[in-house]
Design an enzyme around this catalytic site. Structure first.
Site, mmCIF file in Angstrom:
data_model
loop_
_atom_site.group_PDB
_atom_site.id
_atom_site.type_symbol
_atom_site.label_atom_id
_atom_site.label_comp_id
_atom_site.label_asym_id
_atom_site.label_seq_id
_atom_site.Cartn_x
_atom_site.Cartn_y
_atom_site.Cartn_z
ATOM 1 N N ASP A 40 46.177 127.981 74.949
ATOM 2 C CA ASP A 40 47.522 128.111 74.388
ATOM 3 C C ASP A 40 48.002 126.711 74.022
ATOM 4 O OD1 ASP A 40 50.066 129.297 73.750
ATOM 5 O OD2 ASP A 40 50.837 128.573 75.656
ATOM 6 N N SER A 41 49.115 126.660 73.318
ATOM 7 C CA SER A 41 49.699 125.364 72.990
ATOM 8 C C SER A 41 50.244 124.663 74.232
ATOM 9 C CB SER A 41 50.830 125.553 71.977
ATOM 10 O OG SER A 41 51.793 126.437 72.517
ATOM 11 N N TYR A 92 53.418 124.585 68.769
ATOM 12 C CA TYR A 92 52.658 124.841 67.536
ATOM 13 C C TYR A 92 53.512 125.602 66.510
ATOM 14 C CZ TYR A 92 47.966 123.950 69.661
ATOM 15 O OH TYR A 92 46.853 123.411 70.236
ATOM 16 N N CYS A 121 48.032 132.966 72.765
ATOM 17 C CA CYS A 121 49.065 132.316 71.961
ATOM 18 C C CYS A 121 49.328 133.173 70.729
ATOM 19 C CB CYS A 121 48.575 130.931 71.538
ATOM 20 S SG CYS A 121 49.709 130.058 70.441
ATOM 21 N N THR A 129 51.048 132.430 68.172
ATOM 22 C CA THR A 129 51.006 131.621 66.951
ATOM 23 C C THR A 129 49.574 131.441 66.465
ATOM 24 O OG1 THR A 129 52.972 130.473 67.751
ATOM 25 C CG2 THR A 129 51.714 129.409 65.991
ATOM 26 N N GLU A 148 59.154 125.056 78.003
ATOM 27 C CA GLU A 148 58.383 123.848 78.339
ATOM 28 C C GLU A 148 59.256 122.830 79.083
ATOM 29 O OE1 GLU A 148 55.019 122.980 77.731
ATOM 30 O OE2 GLU A 148 54.605 125.024 77.085
ATOM 31 N N CYS A 170 55.239 135.981 71.710
ATOM 32 C CA CYS A 170 54.765 134.641 72.055
ATOM 33 C C CYS A 170 54.558 134.636 73.566
ATOM 34 C CB CYS A 170 55.838 133.642 71.641
ATOM 35 S SG CYS A 170 55.651 132.004 72.370
ATOM 36 N N THR A 171 53.460 134.073 74.016
ATOM 37 C CA THR A 171 53.128 134.170 75.447
ATOM 38 C C THR A 171 54.058 133.340 76.333
ATOM 39 O OG1 THR A 171 51.461 132.455 75.077
ATOM 40 C CG2 THR A 171 50.712 134.758 75.113
ATOM 41 N N HIS A 172 54.872 132.486 75.732
ATOM 42 C CA HIS A 172 55.880 131.786 76.540
ATOM 43 C C HIS A 172 57.042 132.718 76.914
ATOM 44 C CE1 HIS A 172 53.965 128.039 75.243
ATOM 45 N NE2 HIS A 172 54.793 127.341 75.985
HETATM 46 N N1 DGL Z 1 52.640 130.480 73.475
HETATM 47 C C1 DGL Z 1 52.637 130.184 72.064
HETATM 48 C C2 DGL Z 1 52.730 131.462 71.284
HETATM 49 O O1 DGL Z 1 52.383 132.467 71.805
HETATM 50 C C3 DGL Z 1 53.674 129.187 71.772
HETATM 51 C C4 DGL Z 1 53.476 128.554 70.423
HETATM 52 C C5 DGL Z 1 54.173 127.261 70.249
HETATM 53 O O2 DGL Z 1 53.719 126.303 70.838
HETATM 54 O O3 DGL Z 1 55.145 127.206 69.502
HETATM 55 O O4 DGL Z 1 53.144 131.530 70.169
#
Ligand code: DGL
Length: 271
Positions: free
Chosen positions: A10-11, A42, A73, A75, A152, A186-188
């Protein structure tokens, strides 16, 4: 049977929501995680930049001799072309398909909300697949650029006033549109679930992409006969592009005993 590790990336921290679930349902698998903490986010970057980062992340994981890669992720999953994924030397799974299937199974009214990073929503990835799965589906999509930086930066404690304000700003209109299911694309975002739940109300089904994709990963491993054959004793190893200390502290904050294992910093731009 294959004892090599599963690669997950992931990012940043968001992919840990998938790791947590993988550890729970596949306790005998070894996991190598890469979080691009030095280059997160990202989702506000151009397609070209996201592709460049993704190829480097994949190159690193392949150098760890993984047997299977999960892009935890939204994205990356929305940007990395399927034809390129098909040419990788190991199977590749993104989060869009499992999340769309779960949403299609959950909705009663046929009106589904999708939230994600600007790159994810711009790509139309979730909407396209939902329309294939459920012709006539009604979709309300909304980019939420500030959610990833809030996560984050650790603004996840329930009641945080900044996150509460941002959640209302993004989600009030999605709730008012009348969706009965929301893909947290988004996984966040599952780390913000209390805020999202508060805005959306108790009756909207929230789809966690990392969680449903972990279940799809288990099916894929079984189908391709890539399971480790062990029912316990799997290990986890973490690699990051910013300092190991900051990742360790944040990961514990979000996920408790997230799945302890060594954390190592790597120079990702050299892959
Ligand atoms: N967890 C990432 C996603 O699912 C985050 C992408 C990002 O860094 O913007 O999209």
């Amino acid at each position: 049977m294959d004892k090599r590790p599963i690669g997950v990336f992931d990012s940043g921290l968001g992919g840990l929501t998938a790791v947590r679930e993988l550890r729970r349902i596949l306790p005998g698998e070894d996991i190598v995680y890469f979080g691009d903490t030095g280059r997160v986010p990202y989702g506000t970057r151009s397609r070209e930049t996201i592709l460049q980062y993704t190829r480097q992340d994949l190159g690193f994981l392949l150098s760890r001799d993984v047997k299977f890669i999960m892009a935890a992720c939204g994205t990356v999953s929305s940007t990395y072309p399927a034809e390129e994924a098909a040419r990788l030397p190991v199977p590749f799974l993104g989060v869009v398909e499992a999340a769309c299937k779960a949403a299609a199974a959950a909705t009663r009214t046929g009106h589904i909300g999708v939230v994600g990073t600007p790159a994810t929503i711009r790509s139309g990835s979730y909407a396209r697949l939902l329309e294939q799965l459920m012709p006539g589906v009604q979709i309300t999509a909304r980019p939420c650029a500030l959610f990833v930086p809030l996560v984050e930066n650790g603004r996840v404690q329930p009641g945080d006033p900044v996150t509460t304000l941002v959640a209302h700003d993004y989600l009030d209109e999605v709730r008012d549109a009348g969706v009965d299911t929301l893909i947290m694309g988004c996984t966040h975002y599952p780390l913000l679930e209390p805020f999202i739940r508060e805005v959306m109300g108790p009756d909207v089904t929230l789809i966690d992409p990392g969680r449903v994709t972990a279940a799809a990963a288990r099916e894929t491993l079984e189908r391709l006969e890539l399971s480790s054959g062990r029912s316990e004793g799997g290990t986890a190893e973490y690699f990051v592009s910013d300092t190991a200390e900051s990742f360790d502290a944040a990961a514990h904050l979000f996920l408790g005993r997230y799945a302890g294992g060594p954390v190592t910093q790597v120079p990702i731009e050299t892959w």
